[in-house]
Design a protein around this motif. Structure first.
Motif, PDB file in Angstrom:
ATOM      1  N   ASP A  53       0.775  -1.091  -0.114  1.00  0.00           N
ATOM      2  CA  ASP A  53      -0.165  -0.083  -0.067  1.00  0.00           C
ATOM      3  C   ASP A  53       0.998   1.348   0.141  1.00  0.00           C
ATOM      4  O   ASP A  53       0.530   2.253  -0.932  1.00  0.00           O
ATOM      5  N   THR A  54       1.812   1.350   0.918  1.00  0.00           N
ATOM      6  CA  THR A  54       2.530   2.533   0.963  1.00  0.00           C
ATOM      7  C   THR A  54       3.951   2.217   1.292  1.00  0.00           C
ATOM      8  O   THR A  54       4.608   1.222   2.039  1.00  0.00           O
ATOM      9  N   ILE A  55       4.791   3.187   0.526  1.00  0.00           N
ATOM     10  CA  ILE A  55       6.475   2.959   0.867  1.00  0.00           C
ATOM     11  C   ILE A  55       6.868   4.229   1.113  1.00  0.00           C
ATOM     12  O   ILE A  55       6.539   5.318   0.539  1.00  0.00           O
ATOM     13  N   TYR A  56       7.778   4.417   2.229  1.00  0.00           N
ATOM     14  CA  TYR A  56       8.811   5.759   2.554  1.00  0.00           C
ATOM     15  C   TYR A  56       9.870   5.147   2.144  1.00  0.00           C
ATOM     16  O   TYR A  56      10.511   4.164   2.753  1.00  0.00           O
ATOM     17  N   LYS A 107       4.349  -4.186  -6.130  1.00  0.00           N
ATOM     18  CA  LYS A 107       3.213  -4.732  -5.443  1.00  0.00           C
ATOM     19  C   LYS A 107       2.053  -3.914  -5.827  1.00  0.00           C
ATOM     20  O   LYS A 107       1.046  -4.242  -4.699  1.00  0.00           O
ATOM     21  N   GLY A 108       1.722  -3.087  -6.470  1.00  0.00           N
ATOM     22  CA  GLY A 108       0.553  -2.075  -6.558  1.00  0.00           C
ATOM     23  C   GLY A 108       0.498  -1.093  -5.624  1.00  0.00           C
ATOM     24  O   GLY A 108      -0.568  -0.689  -5.510  1.00  0.00           O
ATOM     25  N   ALA A 109       1.924  -0.625  -4.979  1.00  0.00           N
ATOM     26  CA  ALA A 109       1.618   0.508  -4.054  1.00  0.00           C
ATOM     27  C   ALA A 109       0.637   1.639  -4.607  1.00  0.00           C
ATOM     28  O   ALA A 109       0.773   2.049  -5.769  1.00  0.00           O
ATOM     29  N   LYS A 110       0.063   2.310  -3.589  1.00  0.00           N
ATOM     30  CA  LYS A 110      -0.737   3.346  -3.916  1.00  0.00           C
ATOM     31  C   LYS A 110      -0.073   4.936  -3.609  1.00  0.00           C
ATOM     32  O   LYS A 110      -0.306   5.970  -4.139  1.00  0.00           O
ATOM     33  N   ASN A 111       0.782   4.667  -2.465  1.00  0.00           N
ATOM     34  CA  ASN A 111       1.432   5.852  -1.870  1.00  0.00           C
ATOM     35  C   ASN A 111       2.941   5.670  -1.700  1.00  0.00           C
ATOM     36  O   ASN A 111       3.332   4.566  -1.235  1.00  0.00           O
ATOM     37  N   ILE A 112       3.881   6.495  -2.362  1.00  0.00           N
ATOM     38  CA  ILE A 112       5.211   6.234  -2.090  1.00  0.00           C
ATOM     39  C   ILE A 112       5.894   7.605  -1.853  1.00  0.00           C
ATOM     40  O   ILE A 112       5.473   8.711  -2.550  1.00  0.00           O
ATOM     41  N   TYR A 113       6.571   7.926  -1.045  1.00  0.00           N
ATOM     42  CA  TYR A 113       7.139   9.080  -0.468  1.00  0.00           C
ATOM     43  C   TYR A 113       8.709   9.310  -0.237  1.00  0.00           C
ATOM     44  O   TYR A 113       9.248   7.851  -0.026  1.00  0.00           O
ATOM     45  N   PHE A 114       9.387  10.317  -0.599  1.00  0.00           N
ATOM     46  CA  PHE A 114      10.854  10.373  -0.143  1.00  0.00           C
ATOM     47  C   PHE A 114      10.700  11.290   1.087  1.00  0.00           C
ATOM     48  O   PHE A 114      10.125  12.475   0.911  1.00  0.00           O
ATOM     49  N   LYS A 115      11.210  10.912   2.387  1.00  0.00           N
ATOM     50  CA  LYS A 115      11.523  11.750   3.330  1.00  0.00           C
ATOM     51  C   LYS A 115      13.018  11.731   3.820  1.00  0.00           C
ATOM     52  O   LYS A 115      13.706  11.083   3.563  1.00  0.00           O
ATOM     53  N   VAL A 130       1.523  -6.269   7.424  1.00  0.00           N
ATOM     54  CA  VAL A 130       2.595  -6.161   8.083  1.00  0.00           C
ATOM     55  C   VAL A 130       3.318  -4.899   7.577  1.00  0.00           C
ATOM     56  O   VAL A 130       3.093  -4.175   6.539  1.00  0.00           O
ATOM     57  N   ARG A 131       4.270  -4.457   8.239  1.00  0.00           N
ATOM     58  CA  ARG A 131       5.317  -3.505   7.951  1.00  0.00           C
ATOM     59  C   ARG A 131       6.813  -4.021   7.556  1.00  0.00           C
ATOM     60  O   ARG A 131       7.278  -4.701   8.549  1.00  0.00           O
ATOM     61  N   VAL A 132       7.155  -3.947   6.392  1.00  0.00           N
ATOM     62  CA  VAL A 132       8.611  -4.423   6.075  1.00  0.00           C
ATOM     63  C   VAL A 132       9.497  -3.155   6.215  1.00  0.00           C
ATOM     64  O   VAL A 132       9.318  -2.301   5.466  1.00  0.00           O
ATOM     65  N   GLU A 133      10.609  -3.400   7.043  1.00  0.00           N
ATOM     66  CA  GLU A 133      11.560  -2.343   7.121  1.00  0.00           C
ATOM     67  C   GLU A 133      12.981  -2.890   6.529  1.00  0.00           C
ATOM     68  O   GLU A 133      13.447  -4.036   6.948  1.00  0.00           O
ATOM     69  N   THR A 134      13.602  -2.498   5.543  1.00  0.00           N
ATOM     70  CA  THR A 134      14.962  -2.599   4.996  1.00  0.00           C
ATOM     71  C   THR A 134      15.811  -1.674   5.474  1.00  0.00           C
ATOM     72  O   THR A 134      15.480  -0.062   4.936  1.00  0.00           O
ATOM     73  N   HIS A 135      16.796  -1.687   6.072  1.00  0.00           N
ATOM     74  CA  HIS A 135      17.874  -0.610   6.699  1.00  0.00           C
ATOM     75  C   HIS A 135      19.380  -0.937   5.941  1.00  0.00           C
ATOM     76  O   HIS A 135      19.720  -1.953   6.126  1.00  0.00           O
TER      77      HIS A 135
END
Length: 407
Positions: free
Chosen positions: A156-159, A240-248, A326-331
């Motif tokens: 759904d959302t990627i930061y 995967k069909g993400a609807k929201n993508i941001y750069f912070k 779920v939330r997946v974090e890659t550092h």
């Protein structure tokens, strides 16, 4: 054996040249720039290097330098991007750059679309591959985003999140080109929201994060960057069909530039002050020191002392896995300033961006790209992502991914 032309021998180009000098499958590296001293200084430390002076405003000058090469690596300012693309097509070679050019269309987002559609077909028609946006961000962080998708069924959302936490005791707000940094700070941020690309306000819509390896909570803000555009345009097929993508973004550069922006001091429009025409942007730029790039200069800065030597590059993606939220974090972890200098005589910015870019070049050298046409760094296959990660680990650039159940 590959013959490579590196156009622009600044921090990024010179790092790629040095890394490719170590590759068995590279026979010759043509180091080209308009600055003869920069070319000579690089060539003299390479085993396979050959110097060439090039006027990048002249396509014929680029074509002459590129005759017979297998790959052009474009490390020049963005304004030369279209010329280098056209030269690569005319000499029929592969192409790589570090960021999207601004010279194809007055609106850089439309320019990216043209690169995908028009230039993609043109490179495909001659059986060649162009890979764009191949630095650290965009580039390495896009590989991390693709890797993150392995752990999701839907997204759904990627930061995409970057914290530039290296700060020297001397006045040095930026570790890369000040004109680029300030232009990005004042530029219009693009986000991909509800399935559409939207424009925002610089330094707006903050989010706050406190990661285990940072000693304080960090405020991240909207910033003019490429990732939401590339990833948004490719969301259906690659994310995967993400609807929201941001750069912070956060760091000393943001802290320095935000009050300048709010005071109108990053405007490039001229003003009459005491009878003189002045651009606030140019006035500020004149008083900012250039990014350090020479060995002795970097050594001196480190010896003077650092306020901090840290940072963060993170991809956070929310979605579903096996029907559960779920939330997946890659550092992404990489050497800081002191370690980068000890390892390679580089700043942390030069190390991460240059080495990140060199890994995409290595993939050309090793014939790892199966795609023909034009792709961006967020369009790698999972096999290509795994190869990139494997090579990055040899440079102590690693990715740590965790899946967090949101139930």
């Amino acid at each position: 054996m590959k013959k490579i032309l590196i156009l622009g021998v600044g921090a990024q180009g010179s790092t790629v040249a040095q890394r490719m000098d170590e590759e068995e499958n590279v026979s010759e590296i043509i180091c080209a720039d308009a600055d003869p001293a920069a070319v000579d200084n690089l060539v003299k430390i390479l085993k396979k290097g050959k110097g060439k002076l090039v006027d990048a405003s002249d396509i014929d000058s680029i074509k002459e330098a590129a005759e017979g090469v297998d790959l052009i690596v474009n490390g020049l300012p963005l304004k030369f991007g279209k010329n280098v693309l056209e030269a690569a097509l005319e000499v029929k070679c592969d192409y790589q750059d570090f960021a999207a050019t601004e010279s194809i269309h007055k609106n850089w987002v439309e320019g990216i679309k043209i690169m995908y559609d028009v230039y993609g077909k043109r490179f495909s028609d001659i059986g060649k591959t162009a890979v764009i946006a191949t630095g650290s961000a965009p580039g390495l962080i896009c590989v991390a985003a693709r890797h993150t998708m392995k752990y999701l069924d839907t997204c759904d959302t990627i930061y995409t999140i970057v914290y530039e936490g290296v700060e020297a005791k001397r006045f040095l707000p930026f570790w890369w080109s000040p004109v680029t940094a300030l232009s990005d700070m004042a530029g219009t941020p693009i986000a991909y929201e509800n399935g559409e690309l939207i424009e925002g306000e610089p330094f707006s819509r903050p989010i706050y994060r406190k990661y285990d390896y940072l000693d304080k909570e960090i405020r991240f803000v909207e910033h003019d960057h490429d990732e939401p555009v590339h990833m948004g345009l490719n969301a259906k097929e690659f994310f995967k069909g993400a609807k929201n993508i941001y750069f912070k973004y956060a760091g000393a550069g943001v802290a320095f530039a935000e009050p300048l922006y709010r005071a109108g001091l990053l405007s490039k429009d001229t003003e009459t002050i005491d009878g003189k025409e002045i651009s606030p942007f140019n006035l500020v730029l004149k008083h900012i020191p250039p990014a350090p790039k020479y060995h002795d200069e970097i050594k001196e800065i480190i010896e003077e002392g650092l306020v901090s030597d840290t940072g963060a590059m993170v991809v956070e993606a929310t979605g579903t896995k096996d029907g559960k939220p779920v939330r997946v974090e890659t550092h992404v972890f990489a050497p800081g300033l002191a370690e980068s200098f000890n390892r390679a005589g580089l700043t942390a910015e030069m190390y991460l961006t240059g080495q990140g870019g060199a890994l995409f070049t290595k993939m050309f050298v090793e014939d790892k790209y199966t795609q023909k046409g034009l792709i961006s760094s967020d369009m790698l296959t999972f096999d290509q992502v795994d190869y990139y990660r494997q090579c990055a680990e040899e440079l102590d650039i690693t990715m740590d991914t965790k899946v967090i159940d949101l139930n």
